[in-house]
Write a protein that holds these residues in place. Structure first.
Motif, PDB file in Angstrom:
ATOM      1  N   PHE A  74       0.858  -1.181   0.000  1.00 11.87           N
ATOM      2  CA  PHE A  74       0.000   0.000   0.000  1.00 11.87           C
ATOM      3  C   PHE A  74       0.897   1.235   0.000  1.00 11.87           C
ATOM      4  O   PHE A  74       1.680   1.443   0.925  1.00 11.87           O
ATOM      5  N   ILE A  75       0.814   2.043  -1.056  1.00 12.49           N
ATOM      6  CA  ILE A  75       1.550   3.307  -1.132  1.00 12.49           C
ATOM      7  C   ILE A  75       0.548   4.421  -0.836  1.00 12.49           C
ATOM      8  O   ILE A  75      -0.405   4.616  -1.586  1.00 12.49           O
ATOM      9  N   SER A  76       0.780   5.145   0.270  1.00  9.56           N
ATOM     10  CA  SER A  76      -0.228   6.068   0.788  1.00  9.56           C
ATOM     11  C   SER A  76       0.352   7.437   1.092  1.00  9.56           C
ATOM     12  O   SER A  76       1.559   7.592   1.308  1.00  9.56           O
ATOM     13  N   HIS A  77      -0.545   8.441   1.157  1.00  6.04           N
ATOM     14  CA  HIS A  77      -0.171   9.798   1.552  1.00  6.04           C
ATOM     15  C   HIS A  77       0.123   9.900   3.047  1.00  6.04           C
ATOM     16  O   HIS A  77       0.710  10.868   3.499  1.00  6.04           O
ATOM     17  N   GLY A  78      -0.328   8.935   3.813  1.00  5.69           N
ATOM     18  CA  GLY A  78      -0.052   8.943   5.247  1.00  5.69           C
ATOM     19  C   GLY A  78      -1.113   9.620   6.083  1.00  5.69           C
ATOM     20  O   GLY A  78      -0.855  10.026   7.217  1.00  5.69           O
ATOM     21  N   GLY A  79      -2.341   9.746   5.557  1.00  5.66           N
ATOM     22  CA  GLY A  79      -3.442  10.211   6.392  1.00  5.66           C
ATOM     23  C   GLY A  79      -3.710   9.190   7.481  1.00  5.66           C
ATOM     24  O   GLY A  79      -3.534   7.979   7.282  1.00  5.66           O
ATOM     25  N   LEU A  80      -4.147   9.660   8.644  1.00  5.99           N
ATOM     26  CA  LEU A  80      -4.284   8.755   9.781  1.00  5.99           C
ATOM     27  C   LEU A  80      -5.332   7.673   9.538  1.00  5.99           C
ATOM     28  O   LEU A  80      -5.168   6.531   9.981  1.00  5.99           O
ATOM     29  N   ASN A  81      -6.421   8.012   8.842  1.00  4.77           N
ATOM     30  CA  ASN A  81      -7.421   6.990   8.533  1.00  4.77           C
ATOM     31  C   ASN A  81      -6.814   5.864   7.704  1.00  4.77           C
ATOM     32  O   ASN A  81      -7.049   4.684   7.967  1.00  4.77           O
ATOM     33  N   SER A  82      -6.041   6.222   6.683  1.00  5.01           N
ATOM     34  CA  SER A  82      -5.432   5.210   5.818  1.00  5.01           C
ATOM     35  C   SER A  82      -4.443   4.349   6.597  1.00  5.01           C
ATOM     36  O   SER A  82      -4.371   3.131   6.401  1.00  5.01           O
ATOM     37  N   ILE A  83      -3.681   4.981   7.477  1.00  2.38           N
ATOM     38  CA  ILE A  83      -2.740   4.225   8.307  1.00  2.38           C
ATOM     39  C   ILE A  83      -3.492   3.229   9.184  1.00  2.38           C
ATOM     40  O   ILE A  83      -3.137   2.051   9.268  1.00  2.38           O
ATOM     41  N   ASN A  84      -4.560   3.696   9.841  1.00  2.00           N
ATOM     42  CA  ASN A  84      -5.336   2.822  10.724  1.00  2.00           C
ATOM     43  C   ASN A  84      -6.008   1.699   9.951  1.00  2.00           C
ATOM     44  O   ASN A  84      -6.038   0.545  10.409  1.00  2.00           O
TER      45      ASN A  84
END
Length: 331
Positions: free
Chosen positions: A287-297
């Motif tokens: 998963f390559i993500s922007h690092g928003g907390l929702n996405s992390i969780n």
């Protein structure tokens, strides 16, 4: 021991997708505890809250100069949102024990109208610190709108960055752990770290037109719902994995993106304006993500596969730094 009386609680929800997502489970939990929950909610999000048990007070928003691109426009959206909320508040005859507000709202200023006994702010992201010189930066149009609302309703709302840096509430609920909180951010006993609240049960979207190639590893790339217009980044990812015999690639590029700008992608690359993230995370190898907390969780709850963080703005940079500090993922 006498049973505690249920409370009448007004929850003023935010206007951004990520904040809405992390509020749903919290509303459900408060209802399950026996409290009477009323939600001020934008009409576009009503469907997602229909089964929470809350009493929904939907409103529309003045769409003049509204958009989801550019930080000044986002701040302007916030005050247009507040404008609609305050207009509705004038006609609200309910008496509330508590007022719960999104972190973008000046709770105590708004409570001069609602007159609840206590104000609670919800921080869907960790508490963010902004330097004083940054707090003072604000679009002239936003300042004029804020001043007009303060005058009309005889309140004294803070500016958008000021209220994020210095929440104006009796209690602040932070939807992460205290360990994940940056030590650079000053906190006191009014902050309560209650952990993530972003896992919203969603049905399988059978209409989503994607079939995983069992002979390839799936990489899922998303920059979230807000600062997701980094087209060069998406094109770089496409180029890196084009025609790979080892990987399949799914890109979620945001609802406002014109997919035509990507031309005809390679046969192992799939590009969508919207992706059912919970569904795809269960299948993705990376998963390559922007690092928003929702996405992390969501990644932690739904998958144990590698996460690569590519922060775009604001709290995402802090989130990525904390992940690096704990050596939890790649940064």
């Amino acid at each position: 021991m006498a049973e505690e009386k249920s409370k009448d609680i007004l929850f003023i929800l935010g206007f951004m997708e990520g904040h809405i997502t992390s509020s749903i489970k919290l509303v459900e939990d408060l209802v399950s505890l026996g409290h009477n929950i009323y939600c001020y909610i934008l009409d576009q999000f009503v469907e997602r809250f229909k089964n929470t048990g809350a009493k929904l007070k939907a409103f529309s928003i003045n769409k003049e100069r509204l958009s989801q691109s550019g930080i000044s426009d986002i701040d302007f959206n916030m005050f247009r949102n507040i404008e609609s909320i305050l207009s509705q508040a004038e006609k609200d005859q309910e008496k509330y024990d508590y007022l719960i507000v999104d972190s973008f709202f000046d709770g105590k200023a708004m409570n001069k109208i609602f007159k609840a006994s206590a104000v609670i702010s919800i921080h869907t992201l960790q508490h963010i610190y902004y330097p004083e010189e940054f707090i003072k930066q604000c679009d002239e149009g936003i300042l004029k709108l804020m001043a007009s609302l303060n005058k009309k309703y005889n309140i004294d709302m803070k500016g958008p960055y000021d209220i994020i840096a210095h929440p104006n509430a009796d209690y602040k609920l932070v939807l992460t752990s205290k360990e994940f909180q940056s030590s650079e951010v000053p906190i006191d006993d009014s902050f309560y770290f209650i952990g993530p609240s972003s896992f919203e049960e969603r049905p399988i979207d059978k209409s989503f037109p994607f079939k995983k190639d069992l002979n390839k590893k799936l990489i899922y790339i998303s920059l979230g719902t807000l600062f997701n217009d980094n087209i060069d980044f998406f094109k770089m990812c496409i180029k890196a994995f084009a025609f790979s015999k080892e990987f399949q690639l799914i890109l979620s590029v945001g609802k406002s993106c014109d997919l035509k700008i990507f031309g005809n992608p390679p046969d192992n690359v799939y590009i969508y304006n919207y992706v059912p993230q919970h569904q795809i995370l269960k299948e993705a190898e990376i998963f390559i993500s922007h690092g928003g907390l929702n996405s992390i969780n969501e990644r932690l709850l739904l998958s144990k596969k590698p996460l690569i963080v590519v922060p775009q703005y604001g709290d995402q940079i802090t989130n990525a730094a904390q992940i690096k500090l704990f050596e939890a993922e790649l940064y």
